[in-house]
Design a protein around this motif. Structure first.
Motif, PDB file in Angstrom:
ATOM      1  N   GLY A 168       5.021   5.787  -6.365  1.00  0.00           N
ATOM      2  CA  GLY A 168       5.199   6.375  -8.130  1.00  0.00           C
ATOM      3  C   GLY A 168       3.716   5.760  -8.760  1.00  0.00           C
ATOM      4  O   GLY A 168       2.851   6.380  -9.414  1.00  0.00           O
ATOM      5  N   ASN A 169       3.308   4.177  -8.255  1.00  0.00           N
ATOM      6  CA  ASN A 169       1.762   3.589  -8.956  1.00  0.00           C
ATOM      7  C   ASN A 169       1.291   4.755  -8.931  1.00  0.00           C
ATOM      8  O   ASN A 169       0.044   4.288  -9.851  1.00  0.00           O
ATOM      9  N   ASN A 170       0.765   5.194  -7.784  1.00  0.00           N
ATOM     10  CA  ASN A 170      -1.285   5.548  -7.913  1.00  0.00           C
ATOM     11  C   ASN A 170      -0.884   7.636  -9.271  1.00  0.00           C
ATOM     12  O   ASN A 170      -1.970   7.745  -9.202  1.00  0.00           O
ATOM     13  N   ASN A 171       0.339   8.023  -9.436  1.00  0.00           N
ATOM     14  CA  ASN A 171       0.235   9.215  -9.568  1.00  0.00           C
ATOM     15  C   ASN A 171      -0.169   9.356 -11.240  1.00  0.00           C
ATOM     16  O   ASN A 171      -0.823  10.589 -10.807  1.00  0.00           O
ATOM     17  N   ARG A 172      -0.870   7.950 -12.152  1.00  0.00           N
ATOM     18  CA  ARG A 172      -2.099   8.404 -12.530  1.00  0.00           C
ATOM     19  C   ARG A 172      -3.179   7.854 -12.912  1.00  0.00           C
ATOM     20  O   ARG A 172      -4.059   7.884 -13.659  1.00  0.00           O
ATOM     21  N   LEU A 173      -3.464   7.658 -11.493  1.00  0.00           N
ATOM     22  CA  LEU A 173      -4.865   7.027 -11.619  1.00  0.00           C
ATOM     23  C   LEU A 173      -5.019   7.973 -10.428  1.00  0.00           C
ATOM     24  O   LEU A 173      -4.870   9.725 -10.198  1.00  0.00           O
ATOM     25  N   PRO A 174      -6.995   8.149 -10.906  1.00  0.00           N
ATOM     26  CA  PRO A 174      -7.832   9.348 -10.691  1.00  0.00           C
ATOM     27  C   PRO A 174      -8.289   8.645  -9.203  1.00  0.00           C
ATOM     28  O   PRO A 174      -9.239   7.812  -8.690  1.00  0.00           O
TER      29      PRO A 174
ATOM     30  N   ASP B  16       0.851  -1.386  -0.148  1.00  0.00           N
ATOM     31  CA  ASP B  16      -0.141   0.246   0.055  1.00  0.00           C
ATOM     32  C   ASP B  16       1.178   1.304   0.379  1.00  0.00           C
ATOM     33  O   ASP B  16       2.019   1.485  -0.220  1.00  0.00           O
ATOM     34  N   SER B  17       0.512   2.445   0.441  1.00  0.00           N
ATOM     35  CA  SER B  17       1.029   3.401   0.686  1.00  0.00           C
ATOM     36  C   SER B  17       2.769   3.606   1.386  1.00  0.00           C
ATOM     37  O   SER B  17       3.334   4.450   1.087  1.00  0.00           O
ATOM     38  N   LEU B  18       2.474   2.758   1.653  1.00  0.00           N
ATOM     39  CA  LEU B  18       4.081   2.419   2.852  1.00  0.00           C
ATOM     40  C   LEU B  18       4.989   2.117   2.016  1.00  0.00           C
ATOM     41  O   LEU B  18       5.667   2.098   2.024  1.00  0.00           O
TER      42      LEU B  18
ATOM     43  N   ALA C  72       3.284  -1.539  -5.506  1.00  0.00           N
ATOM     44  CA  ALA C  72       2.793  -0.752  -4.714  1.00  0.00           C
ATOM     45  C   ALA C  72       1.555   0.049  -4.727  1.00  0.00           C
ATOM     46  O   ALA C  72       1.831   0.732  -6.052  1.00  0.00           O
ATOM     47  N   SER C  73       0.700   0.197  -4.211  1.00  0.00           N
ATOM     48  CA  SER C  73      -1.041   0.568  -4.480  1.00  0.00           C
ATOM     49  C   SER C  73      -1.165   1.945  -3.273  1.00  0.00           C
ATOM     50  O   SER C  73      -1.311   0.657  -2.961  1.00  0.00           O
ATOM     51  N   GLY C  74      -0.802   3.752  -3.466  1.00  0.00           N
ATOM     52  CA  GLY C  74      -1.677   3.346  -1.994  1.00  0.00           C
ATOM     53  C   GLY C  74      -3.123   3.236  -1.778  1.00  0.00           C
ATOM     54  O   GLY C  74      -3.642   2.928  -2.695  1.00  0.00           O
ATOM     55  N   SER C  75      -3.689   2.751  -1.067  1.00  0.00           N
ATOM     56  CA  SER C  75      -5.136   2.287   0.031  1.00  0.00           C
ATOM     57  C   SER C  75      -5.586   1.225  -1.002  1.00  0.00           C
ATOM     58  O   SER C  75      -6.337   0.921  -0.429  1.00  0.00           O
ATOM     59  N   ALA C  76      -4.450   0.944  -1.508  1.00  0.00           N
ATOM     60  CA  ALA C  76      -4.712  -0.931  -1.504  1.00  0.00           C
ATOM     61  C   ALA C  76      -5.120  -1.294  -0.814  1.00  0.00           C
ATOM     62  O   ALA C  76      -4.063  -1.570   0.678  1.00  0.00           O
TER      63      ALA C  76
END
Length: 364
Positions: free
Chosen positions: A43-49, A37-39, A109-113
């Motif tokens: 950068g994987n979430n940079n282009r996600l809504p 997750d976000s820990l 990893a992905s923030g909020s996952a």
């Protein structure tokens, strides 16, 4: 056969040169793959809504080059682990990796996952743990092509370390949000943790099938002591929320039991448990010994502002960042993360990591 091995060693050396990998024994493992997750997100979430994005200042204020999508003022856990393992570069995010670059590892990893598919959905798009594992499956197929066959790829992947930090959002952005999610009404803490561990185990089995053999599974931290939790549920704004921490403890205990079962079942693999909960508890209880002066507030955003979760774009952060345990309302500062990574890499206490530390895991 000897000719084949010499050819493979030469190919591996050339790929190492192209990638800038330390090939003279400095890097302790050939690759590091990170899930979570976000820990761990870099950068994987940079282009996600999504609202779970950190590609703006003050995030990255202390990182070379500025904001990258790391939910920290500087380096994150995967960065420190890469340094400790001797890599000469940071592990790239899956969303940006190209070609041979993936041979030295990727960060999925992905923030909020979360482990559950719905966890974190109120924040927007995210790459769930299950999807991260499927992304890795695609990468394994590419590794087979790049290295030249399944046997060579398997020999490469079995030496890599797989770092997994997942589960916090299944509580912070699910179970602890009764207005948005029904899970706390449907399941007791024991039942909920059992369901999470079952799903977690399924994904670990898939990773094993895809060639993973060395696993670091980090437990969940002291969520009830984070600034957001203090603002939401602490009676005095300072005392850790015991009900949150006790529920987190149920999950951690079951994760340790899962690790024991996996180590007994898979004789050619090794699973280790990173006890981040006790390490964080030690940092909070003995903060001055580590150079921390502020343990109940965040350096920016969240804890200093009635528990908002993120730093706002352009927000001014504290100047004494190394003296804060928390960067924003949920994420630790670079100074805190460094200590956690160091203690998991080479344990200071037998309780830091179980059954062996990362420096030992790397040598297996």
């Amino acid at each position: 056969m000897k000719g084949y091995l010499r050819k493979f060693q030469f190919v591996g050396l050339m790929l190492g040169v192209m990638l800038g990998i330390r090939v003279n024994g400095t890097s302790q493992v050939p690759c590091l793959f990170a899930f979570g997750d976000s820990l761990s997100d870099n950068g994987n979430n940079n282009r996600l809504p999504t609202l779970a994005r950190a590609n703006y200042l003050p995030y990255g204020i202390d990182f070379p080059g500025g904001p990258t999508g790391r939910f920290s003022n500087g380096k994150n856990f995967v960065d420190f682990m890469a340094e400790l393992l001797g890599f000469g570069h940071y592990i790239p995010p899956y969303s940006e990796a190209k070609g041979e670059e993936m041979l030295s590892g990727l960060n999925y990893a992905s923030g909020s996952a979360g482990i559950r598919e719905e966890s974190g959905q109120q924040l927007g798009e995210r790459i769930t743990f299950g999807r991260q594992v499927q992304n890795h499956k695609k990468v394994v197929s590419l590794v087979v092509d790049l290295i030249g066959g399944e046997e060579a790829a398997a020999n490469h992947l079995k030496k890599c370390i797989y770092s997994i930090t997942i589960g916090s959002n299944d509580y912070i952005n699910n179970y602890f949000m009764p207005d948005a999610y029904p899970t706390s009404r449907l399941y007791t803490p024991e039942q909920y943790a059992d369901g999470l561990i079952d799903l977690y185990g399924q994904q670990l089995n898939l990773l094993y099938n895809y060639g993973a053999r060395k696993f670091l599974l980090s437990g969940l931290g002291t969520t009830g002591c984070a600034p957001n939790a203090l603002a939401r549920a602490s009676p005095d704004g300072k005392t850790c929320v015991r009900s949150f921490n006790s529920v987190i403890g149920v999950f951690n205990d079951k994760l340790k039991s899962l690790i024991d079962r996996l180590n007994n079942h898979f004789s050619h693999a090794k699973f280790v448990y990173g006890n981040t909960y006790d390490i964080f508890q030690d940092l909070l209880n003995n903060s001055s010994a580590y150079g921390f002066k502020v343990t109940k507030e965040a350096c920016c955003g969240g804890g200093r502002n009635h528990g908002a979760m993120m730093c706002m774009p352009g927000e001014r952060s504290c100047p004494n960042r190394n003296e804060f345990v928390f960067w924003d309302s949920y994420h630790p500062t670079e100074a805190t993360i460094r200590i956690v990574a160091q203690r998991l890499y080479r344990s200071r206490s037998p309780s830091d990591i179980y059954p062996i530390d990362i420096s030992t895991l790397a040598q297996l």
